[in-house]
Design an enzyme around this catalytic site. Structure first.
Site, short mmCIF file in Angstrom:
data_model
loop_
_atom_site.label_atom_id
_atom_site.label_comp_id
_atom_site.label_asym_id
_atom_site.label_seq_id
_atom_site.Cartn_x
_atom_site.Cartn_y
_atom_site.Cartn_z
N ASN A 9 0.87 -1.18 0.00
CA ASN A 9 0.00 0.00 0.00
C ASN A 9 0.91 1.23 0.00
OD1 ASN A 9 -1.79 2.05 0.50
ND2 ASN A 9 -2.40 1.34 2.53
N TRP A 10 0.99 1.88 -1.15
CA TRP A 10 1.93 3.00 -1.29
C TRP A 10 1.40 4.27 -0.61
CZ3 TRP A 10 3.83 2.64 -7.13
CH2 TRP A 10 4.50 1.42 -7.30
N HIS A 97 -9.31 0.93 5.23
CA HIS A 97 -8.02 1.18 5.88
C HIS A 97 -8.21 2.10 7.09
CE1 HIS A 97 -3.90 2.33 6.64
NE2 HIS A 97 -3.55 1.25 5.97
N GLU A 99 -6.52 4.45 8.21
CA GLU A 99 -6.30 5.89 7.95
C GLU A 99 -7.55 6.52 7.34
OE1 GLU A 99 -2.66 5.38 5.74
OE2 GLU A 99 -1.70 4.69 7.58
N GLU A 169 -4.99 -5.28 10.44
CA GLU A 169 -3.97 -4.26 10.67
C GLU A 169 -4.21 -3.59 12.03
OE1 GLU A 169 -2.12 -2.83 6.70
OE2 GLU A 169 -3.88 -1.62 7.08
N GLY A 175 2.79 2.03 10.85
CA GLY A 175 3.71 3.16 10.72
C GLY A 175 4.43 3.51 12.01
N SER A 215 3.86 -2.37 10.18
CA SER A 215 5.33 -2.39 10.35
C SER A 215 5.96 -3.73 9.95
CB SER A 215 5.71 -2.01 11.78
OG SER A 215 5.28 -0.69 12.07
P1 13P Z 1 3.29 0.22 7.66
O1 13P Z 1 3.82 -1.03 7.02
O2 13P Z 1 4.00 1.45 7.21
O3 13P Z 1 3.18 0.08 9.13
O4 13P Z 1 1.77 0.40 7.12
C1 13P Z 1 0.92 -0.67 7.14
C2 13P Z 1 -0.31 -0.31 6.41
O5 13P Z 1 -1.04 0.57 6.82
C3 13P Z 1 -0.60 -1.00 5.15
O6 13P Z 1 -1.88 -0.72 4.71
#
Ligand code: 13P
Length: 252
Positions: A9-10, A97, A99, A169, A175, A215
């Protein structure tokens, strides 16, 4: 059918030039199709989807969108629909997601509509969910996860599940550099498979791919992916670095 999947996921990273560079580096590592039990997916930003779809045609790499609107078209300034994604050859979409839930107020009700629209348009869905740190600390993480799945997916009929990939997740691991331990990931993934099995059937639960996200990187991927119920990873930061993402794919 249950597959091993590594998806990148960019997020809101990589302009066109950087996107092309990254994908070309990955294609050097994985020039041709993988064996049928494994998949590689990347999710660039909307503006870079079409060029990446073109570059990856007939290769091992598939392309997903990071989000979409639930309507087919209409007065929704700034939004993108499933039909538009399908029109440029994108057949997979990430939905739910954390976010999007936390920063863009995406609710379970909206997700139900988005899931419906993606299914109607014959898209595959990488459905994200996971608990916050306070849920985990208070021991409420299993309830939260069960609720998220119940609210957004458990109204679906059995056949729709062929188009669903689950991505657990935990928000506290996204992150942050703090990964769920292999034991924590396996425990939650086994729980997820168990509630899917209870709602539908063991056979259906065995067929669903459940990815871990938060992560994941080259140095911890092997341990996480070696668990029997962890079928792959949804990778953020480490998916932006060709060598890291390549190493994760190779440990699948
Ligand atoms: P990270 O790998 O940067 O923790 O992000 C995970 C993520 O949100 C993938 O959708």
């Amino acid at each position: 059918m249950r597959k091993n999947i590594v998806a990148g996921n960019w997020k809101m990273n990589n302009d066109l030039e950087a996107s092309k560079l990254l994908i070309n580096n990955l294609l050097q590592e994985f020039p041709s199709k993988l064996d049928a039990s494994k998949r590689i997916i990347v999710a660039p930003t909307f503006v870079n989807l079409y060029p990446i779809v073109e570059i990856t045609q007939n290769t091992a790499i598939e392309v997903a969108a990071q989000n979409m609107h639930f309507a087919q078209s209409g007065a929704f300034t700034g939004e993108i629909s499933a039909t538009m994604l399908k029109g440029i050859g994108v057949n997979i979409v990430i939905l739910g997601h954390s976010e999007r839930r936390s920063m863009f107020n995406e609710t379970d009700e909206m997700l139900v509509k988005k899931v419906e629209s993606a299914l109607q348009n014959k898209m595959e869905i990488i459905f994200c969910f996971g608990e916050m740190l306070e849920d985990r600390k208070s021991g409420n993480h299993f309830n939260v996860v069960e609720q998220q799945l119940t609210n957004a997916l458990f109204q679906l009929n059995e056949s729709a599940w062929k188009q669903i990939i689950l991505a657990y997740e935990p928000v506290w691991a996204i992150g942050t550099g703090e990964t769920a331990s292999p034991e924590q990931a396996q425990e939650m993934h086994a729980f997820i498979r168990q509630i899917v099995s209870k709602k539908y059937s063991q056979e259906l639960a065995n067929d669903v791919s459940i990815l871990y996200g938060g992560s994941m990187k080259a140095s911890n991927a092997k341990e996480l992916l070696s668990n029997s119920d962890v079928d792959g990873g949804l990778i953020g930061g480490a998916a932006l670095i060709a060598a890291e993402f390549t190493a994760i794919i190779k440990s699948m």
